[in-house]
Design a protein around this motif. Structure first.
Motif, mmCIF file in Angstrom:
data_model
loop_
_atom_site.group_PDB
_atom_site.id
_atom_site.type_symbol
_atom_site.label_atom_id
_atom_site.label_comp_id
_atom_site.label_asym_id
_atom_site.label_seq_id
_atom_site.Cartn_x
_atom_site.Cartn_y
_atom_site.Cartn_z
ATOM 1 N N MET A 177 -36.741 2.664 1.724
ATOM 2 C CA MET A 177 -35.324 3.036 1.724
ATOM 3 C C MET A 177 -34.557 2.172 2.719
ATOM 4 O O MET A 177 -34.996 1.987 3.859
ATOM 5 N N PRO A 178 -33.403 1.649 2.326
ATOM 6 C CA PRO A 178 -32.578 0.901 3.272
ATOM 7 C C PRO A 178 -32.039 1.820 4.366
ATOM 8 O O PRO A 178 -31.582 2.930 4.084
ATOM 9 N N VAL A 179 -32.110 1.363 5.604
ATOM 10 C CA VAL A 179 -31.507 2.101 6.711
ATOM 11 C C VAL A 179 -30.307 1.347 7.283
ATOM 12 O O VAL A 179 -29.423 1.949 7.900
ATOM 13 N N SER A 180 -30.272 0.022 7.078
ATOM 14 C CA SER A 180 -29.136 -0.780 7.518
ATOM 15 C C SER A 180 -29.282 -2.182 6.964
ATOM 16 O O SER A 180 -30.324 -2.527 6.384
ATOM 17 N N TYR A 181 -28.226 -2.989 7.107
ATOM 18 C CA TYR A 181 -28.393 -4.424 6.878
ATOM 19 C C TYR A 181 -27.591 -5.207 7.892
ATOM 20 O O TYR A 181 -26.633 -4.728 8.487
ATOM 21 N N LYS A 182 -28.038 -6.438 8.112
ATOM 22 C CA LYS A 182 -27.321 -7.381 8.953
ATOM 23 C C LYS A 182 -26.606 -8.364 8.043
ATOM 24 O O LYS A 182 -27.148 -8.758 7.003
ATOM 25 N N MET A 183 -25.404 -8.766 8.447
ATOM 26 C CA MET A 183 -24.538 -9.548 7.559
ATOM 27 C C MET A 183 -24.253 -10.940 8.117
ATOM 28 O O MET A 183 -23.973 -11.103 9.306
ATOM 29 N N TRP A 184 -24.323 -11.922 7.225
ATOM 30 C CA TRP A 184 -23.824 -13.275 7.490
ATOM 31 C C TRP A 184 -22.846 -13.581 6.364
ATOM 32 O O TRP A 184 -23.234 -14.044 5.287
ATOM 33 N N VAL A 185 -21.574 -13.250 6.590
ATOM 34 C CA VAL A 185 -20.586 -13.290 5.515
ATOM 35 C C VAL A 185 -19.359 -14.062 5.969
ATOM 36 O O VAL A 185 -19.055 -14.150 7.165
ATOM 37 N N SER A 186 -18.624 -14.592 4.990
ATOM 38 C CA SER A 186 -17.496 -15.480 5.290
ATOM 39 C C SER A 186 -16.355 -14.774 6.003
ATOM 40 O O SER A 186 -15.625 -15.394 6.773
ATOM 41 N N ILE A 187 -16.189 -13.463 5.791
ATOM 42 C CA ILE A 187 -15.043 -12.770 6.370
ATOM 43 C C ILE A 187 -15.314 -12.248 7.784
ATOM 44 O O ILE A 187 -14.407 -11.721 8.432
ATOM 45 N N ILE A 188 -16.567 -12.364 8.262
ATOM 46 C CA ILE A 188 -16.911 -11.904 9.607
ATOM 47 C C ILE A 188 -17.431 -13.094 10.400
ATOM 48 O O ILE A 188 -18.456 -13.678 10.041
ATOM 49 N N PRO A 189 -16.759 -13.492 11.484
ATOM 50 C CA PRO A 189 -17.164 -14.695 12.217
ATOM 51 C C PRO A 189 -18.477 -14.547 12.972
ATOM 52 O O PRO A 189 -19.144 -15.546 13.257
ATOM 53 N N THR A 190 -18.866 -13.313 13.306
ATOM 54 C CA THR A 190 -20.088 -13.083 14.074
ATOM 55 C C THR A 190 -21.255 -12.834 13.133
ATOM 56 O O THR A 190 -21.262 -11.847 12.392
ATOM 57 N N GLY A 191 -22.244 -13.703 13.149
ATOM 58 C CA GLY A 191 -23.403 -13.545 12.284
ATOM 59 C C GLY A 191 -24.333 -12.460 12.782
ATOM 60 O O GLY A 191 -24.572 -12.317 13.982
ATOM 61 N N GLY A 192 -24.864 -11.657 11.849
ATOM 62 C CA GLY A 192 -25.832 -10.633 12.200
ATOM 63 C C GLY A 192 -25.242 -9.273 12.516
ATOM 64 O O GLY A 192 -25.965 -8.385 12.983
ATOM 65 N N MET A 193 -23.923 -9.070 12.261
ATOM 66 C CA MET A 193 -23.355 -7.741 12.472
ATOM 67 C C MET A 193 -24.084 -6.739 11.587
ATOM 68 O O MET A 193 -24.362 -7.007 10.425
ATOM 69 N N GLU A 194 -24.384 -5.562 12.137
ATOM 70 C CA GLU A 194 -25.198 -4.579 11.420
ATOM 71 C C GLU A 194 -24.362 -3.397 10.947
ATOM 72 O O GLU A 194 -23.452 -2.942 11.647
#
Length: 228
Positions: free
Chosen positions: A176-193
């Motif tokens: 089951m997913p509990v969270s994810y970390k994001m590397w996305v174009s609209i968020i300048p900080t990589g790895g936001m959870e």
């Protein structure tokens, strides 16, 4: 007046410094992973934990996004009602040119509003059903070791409104997913959870999230329903 401008300037400088510190202390590089059968097996484990068959056979899904955008989606017919403010769009997801745009109850031919509805739906539905999309076309799956455990890295190479985004799914022992970390174009900080642990089992059996907790606040998905 000059003193006021100096105070405002000092506050802006302090804010800029704080943001810079946060960026460099919390920014993470996109992890490298391995494509292949192990990654696909982990993705399959996640789908099984989420009762993918129930989701696949669900016809209607309703939810909202931050209390601002409202949706009723007919998955079988590929039609979704999207509404916000005075706008109501009957969006044909596979044939957007057939879509109907209403503003204050009157039909208009406004392409900008239609495109906004498409972008809203792409974004807001992702926060509801992203785990179910891991085997769709234009997606790369990789297995990554994160803090000693296997995690699933998903990269969208095409489709949607922001191709190129990557998400690292963190799972419990059952998949089951509990969270994810994001590397996305609209968020300048990589790895936001963002959390994915406020799940409900809906009437159709599909398991869907009701909210996500992030460093910048809570993302509320409203009154989530799924039924046939």
């Amino acid at each position: 007046m000059k003193k006021l401008f100096k105070v405002i300037g000092a506050l802006l400088l302090i804010g800029a410094i704080a943001l810079t510190v946060v960026y460099f202390t919390s920014n993470e590089s996109l992890p490298k992973g391995e494509q292949g059968p192990k990654a696909d097996a982990l993705a399959t484990k996640m789908l099984k934990a989420l009762n993918y068959e129930a989701y696949k056979n669900t016809r209607f899904i309703e939810w909202s996004f931050r209390g601002k955008h409202f949706y009723k989606w007919d998955k079988k017919e590929d039609i979704v009602e999207v509404s916000w403010d005075v706008n109501k769009i009957t969006l044909y997801t596979k044939e957007p040119e057939k879509s109907i745009v209403l503003v204050d109850g009157e039909k208009v031919g406004n392409k900008e509003i239609l495109q906004k509805a498409i972008d809203y739906f792409n974004n807001d539905s992702f926060w509801l059903i992203a785990p179910y999309k891991v085997f769709e076309s234009g997606i790369e799956r990789r297995i990554v070791i994160h803090e000693g455990k296997e995690a699933l890295l998903i990269t969208y190479t095409s489709g949607g409104s922001t191709p190129g985004d990557s998400y690292l799914w963190l799972l419990n022992d059952k998949g089951m997913p509990v969270s994810y970390k994001m590397w996305v174009s609209i968020i300048p900080t990589g790895g936001m959870e963002a959390t994915w642990n406020d799940w409900i089992t809906t009437e159709s059996g599909a398991i869907l999230p009701t909210k996500h907790e992030m460093p910048v606040g809570i993302l509320d998905m409203g009154d989530v329903k799924a039924y046939n």
